[in-house]
Scaffold this active site. Structure first.
Site, short mmCIF file in Angstrom:
data_model
loop_
_atom_site.label_atom_id
_atom_site.label_comp_id
_atom_site.label_asym_id
_atom_site.label_seq_id
_atom_site.Cartn_x
_atom_site.Cartn_y
_atom_site.Cartn_z
NE ARG A 1 10.71 0.18 10.27
CZ ARG A 1 10.61 -0.07 8.97
NH1 ARG A 1 10.63 -1.32 8.52
NH2 ARG A 1 10.51 0.91 8.08
CG HIS B 1 15.03 -4.50 7.01
ND1 HIS B 1 14.90 -3.59 8.04
CD2 HIS B 1 14.02 -4.22 6.15
CE1 HIS B 1 13.85 -2.81 7.80
NE2 HIS B 1 13.30 -3.18 6.65
P1 NDP Z 1 0.02 0.73 6.01
O1 NDP Z 1 0.07 2.03 6.73
O2 NDP Z 1 -0.59 0.67 4.66
O3 NDP Z 1 -0.76 -0.34 6.92
C1 NDP Z 1 -0.62 -0.37 8.30
C2 NDP Z 1 -1.69 -1.28 8.89
O4 NDP Z 1 -1.49 -1.36 10.32
C3 NDP Z 1 -3.11 -0.75 8.69
O5 NDP Z 1 -4.00 -1.82 8.48
C4 NDP Z 1 -3.42 -0.08 10.04
O6 NDP Z 1 -4.80 -0.03 10.38
C5 NDP Z 1 -2.72 -1.03 10.98
N1 NDP Z 1 -2.45 -0.40 12.28
C6 NDP Z 1 -1.71 0.69 12.56
N2 NDP Z 1 -1.75 0.97 13.88
C7 NDP Z 1 -2.55 0.04 14.43
C8 NDP Z 1 -3.00 -0.19 15.76
N3 NDP Z 1 -2.62 0.59 16.79
N4 NDP Z 1 -3.83 -1.23 15.98
C9 NDP Z 1 -4.24 -2.02 14.96
N5 NDP Z 1 -3.84 -1.85 13.67
C10 NDP Z 1 -3.01 -0.83 13.42
O7 NDP Z 1 1.52 0.18 5.96
P2 NDP Z 1 2.19 -0.82 4.89
O8 NDP Z 1 1.30 -1.98 4.75
O9 NDP Z 1 2.58 -0.08 3.67
O10 NDP Z 1 3.54 -1.21 5.67
C11 NDP Z 1 3.50 -1.82 6.93
C12 NDP Z 1 4.88 -1.86 7.57
O11 NDP Z 1 5.69 -2.82 6.93
C13 NDP Z 1 5.69 -0.58 7.46
O12 NDP Z 1 5.29 0.38 8.43
C14 NDP Z 1 7.11 -1.08 7.69
O13 NDP Z 1 7.42 -1.02 9.07
C15 NDP Z 1 7.06 -2.54 7.25
N6 NDP Z 1 7.88 -2.79 6.06
C16 NDP Z 1 8.87 -3.73 6.13
C17 NDP Z 1 9.61 -4.04 5.04
C18 NDP Z 1 10.64 -5.12 5.08
O14 NDP Z 1 11.39 -5.31 4.12
N7 NDP Z 1 10.72 -5.90 6.14
C19 NDP Z 1 9.43 -3.35 3.76
C20 NDP Z 1 8.34 -2.39 3.78
C21 NDP Z 1 7.61 -2.12 4.90
P3 NDP Z 1 -5.83 0.87 9.52
O15 NDP Z 1 -5.91 0.18 8.17
O16 NDP Z 1 -7.07 0.79 10.27
O17 NDP Z 1 -5.21 2.23 9.42
C1 OXD Z 2 10.28 0.10 4.50
C2 OXD Z 2 11.35 -0.89 4.73
O1 OXD Z 2 9.67 0.56 5.46
O2 OXD Z 2 12.10 -1.17 3.77
O3 OXD Z 2 10.03 0.41 3.32
O4 OXD Z 2 11.46 -1.42 5.82
#
Ligand code: NDP
Ligand code: OXD
Length: 307
Positions: free
Chosen positions: A222, A270
């Site tokens: 983000r 994006h």
């Molecule tokens: P997940 O919820 O599966 O993974 C999130 C990861 O972040 C986990 O490993 C989690 O740790 C870690 N995390 C969260 N908070 C913290 C913290 N405070 N400190 C350390 N680690 C932390 O999400 P996804 O992998 O499915 O997606 C990730 C992000 O990708 C989405 O939230 C979105 O913003 C972005 N995205 C962007 C897209 C694009 O086109 N650019 C498309 C899709 C998504 P833990 O495993 O320990 O819970």
């Molecule tokens: C998502 C994105 O969060 O597209 O899926 O950014």
């Protein structure tokens, strides 16, 4: 059972409604209108607060994306559960995107392309792959898929997450206290964190200063993870050699934004991992059917954690 679909700005809604009905085996999905009868499930992206307010009995809100930061900014009743997309075809796209960005950096492709455009034929010594350590901030559904893809190219991969992880060949760091050690070893930093109060602004001057000199930053999570002025300063000083950005604090990026035209910044609008219609419909419909049968499903958002 009623399913309400609400995705303002989405063109060509028909195939979504029809696809959901087909996958659910019932004519139960409608495009939300303010005077609709209440629904049991919502399938949404960026719904207005009025959608939430009109659905006091709704059980589950299914996000058509992986990130739920915008949804959690709404005033949601405590009983309303949020479920987010888990991969649904985004993992392979994200892996592909991050691998190409790492490859462009590691193989110095922008320099070679510029040389060839200027008619110059010139080799440089290949860099050491073993020293090109890729650090993944966030190693959930998408980060894990990215880690696997990077390993095919034999980059050393580190991960940083809230809780410890066991991924073959990936060294796991977890918790705030381990972040400096993780960063000190990182040559390419990839942000795949959810946007939460804890992670907002995590790509900042202190973070960049701990990376290896000349590091590259890839933000595919983000825009608000990044402190834009700190990135510009780190690029100007040479602490960072470049950045690949897919997401921005303001989207679409404002005309004339200071990033536009900066040769050290590569940008895309994006698109790193797009929501795919058929995969999304299949996943959401499977979850709704399971819930209707009283079975457990995965992908629940822990509102207290913000993801
Ligand atoms: P997940 O919820 O599966 O993974 C999130 C990861 O972040 C986990 O490993 C989690 O740790 C870690 N995390 C969260 N908070 C913290 C913290 N405070 N400190 C350390 N680690 C932390 O999400 P996804 O992998 O499915 O997606 C990730 C992000 O990708 C989405 O939230 C979105 O913003 C972005 N995205 C962007 C897209 C694009 O086109 N650019 C498309 C899709 C998504 P833990 O495993 O320990 O819970
Ligand atoms: C998502 C994105 O969060 O597209 O899926 O950014």
């Amino acid at each position: 059972m009623r399913v309400s679909f609400c995705c303002p700005g989405l063109e060509d809604v028909g195939p979504w409604l029809q696809g959901l009905d087909e996958a659910l085996g019932a004519s139960c999905t409608t495009l939300w209108q303010p005077d609709d009868p209440p629904a049991d499930y919502g399938v949404v992206w960026a719904p207005p607060q009025s959608f939430i307010d009109a659905q006091p009995q709704m059980k589950v809100l299914f996000s058509m994306g992986a990130g739920v930061d915008a949804m959690l900014r709404l005033n949601l009743p405590t009983h309303l559960q949020v479920n987010r997309l888990e991969d649904a075809g985004m993992g392979v796209q994200m892996a592909e995107y991050v691998c190409q960005a790492v490859t462009r950096y590691f193989r110095d492709l922008p320099t070679y392309e510029a040389q060839m455009a200027a008619g110059q034929w010139h080799y440089r010594a290949p860099p050491s792959r073993r020293s090109c350590t890729v650090g993944l901030l966030g190693v959930g559904v998408l980060g894990t898929r990215v880690a696997r893809a990077l390993q095919i190219f034999e980059y050393p991969v580190l991960s940083w997450s809230r809780t410890p992880k066991t991924i073959d060949g990936v060294r796991s760091f977890s918790g705030d206290a381990s972040l400096p050690d993780f960063l000190r070893e990182t040559q390419v930093l990839v942000c795949l964190l959810p946007l939460t109060p804890q992670t907002r602004g995590i790509l900042n001057a202190q973070t960049f200063a701990l990376l290896r000199p000349g590091a590259h930053v890839i933000n595919v999570a983000r825009g608000a993870h990044l402190v834009e002025q700190d990135l510009l300063a780190a690029l100007a000083s040479g602490q960072l050699s470049g950045a690949t950005l897919d997401v921005f604090a303001q989207e679409p990026l404002a005309a004339g934004h200071v990033f536009v035209g900066n040769p050290k910044i590569t940008m895309t609008p994006h698109v790193a991992a797009r929501t795919l219609r058929s995969e999304t419909i299949r996943q959401v419909a499977e979850k709704i059917r399971a819930l209707q049968r009283g079975e457990a499903v995965s992908g629940w958002v822990q509102k207290g954690h913000g993801y």
